[in-house]
Write a protein that holds these residues in place. Sequence first.
Motif, short mmCIF file in Angstrom:
data_model
loop_
_atom_site.label_atom_id
_atom_site.label_comp_id
_atom_site.label_asym_id
_atom_site.label_seq_id
_atom_site.Cartn_x
_atom_site.Cartn_y
_atom_site.Cartn_z
N ALA A 38 44.94 53.13 60.90
CA ALA A 38 44.29 54.39 61.26
C ALA A 38 43.73 55.04 60.01
O ALA A 38 44.29 54.91 58.92
CB ALA A 38 45.26 55.33 61.95
N LEU A 82 47.96 59.07 63.78
CA LEU A 82 47.27 58.25 64.77
C LEU A 82 46.45 59.13 65.72
O LEU A 82 45.32 58.79 66.08
CB LEU A 82 48.26 57.40 65.57
N ALA A 85 43.39 60.37 63.90
CA ALA A 85 42.42 59.28 63.77
C ALA A 85 41.74 59.00 65.11
O ALA A 85 40.54 58.74 65.16
CB ALA A 85 43.10 58.02 63.25
N GLY A 86 42.52 59.06 66.19
CA GLY A 86 41.95 58.85 67.51
C GLY A 86 40.95 59.93 67.89
O GLY A 86 39.93 59.67 68.52
N HIS A 91 37.13 53.32 65.44
CA HIS A 91 36.78 52.96 64.06
C HIS A 91 35.34 52.50 63.96
O HIS A 91 34.90 51.63 64.70
CB HIS A 91 37.71 51.84 63.56
N ILE A 97 40.74 54.71 64.66
CA ILE A 97 41.85 53.78 64.80
C ILE A 97 41.31 52.36 64.77
O ILE A 97 40.31 52.06 65.42
CB ILE A 97 42.62 54.04 66.09
#
Length: 109
Positions: A38, A82, A85-86, A91, A97
Amino acid sequence: MPIDLASFLHHTPESEKTTVYVHLDEDEIAAYDALLIAQTRFRKLYITLEPRRRYLVHTQHPDEEEVEIDFLQDYEEVEALLEDAGLDGIHDGEQGILYHNLLYLLMNP
């Protein structure tokens, strides 16, 4: 069926992996491969590929040159990173992620 670690790491971009060095005692240091799972604008979360998974965070603030490296002991911190990042999105080479690395970890406990 587990995926061969050497093959997986060979095909993993350098920007998505690192090596973690852990002091076992005064004279002995162990090296473990770790995958980036992440990433937010300032932080990267890695998980080691050793039997005892370790969560490692690289933090780099825009006004600082040095990267701060910390092992996370509290899983709530891992969950929060996480989630952050989500929220940044899937990504895209910059943040989010990394689902392919998470999938590898799930398939190879």
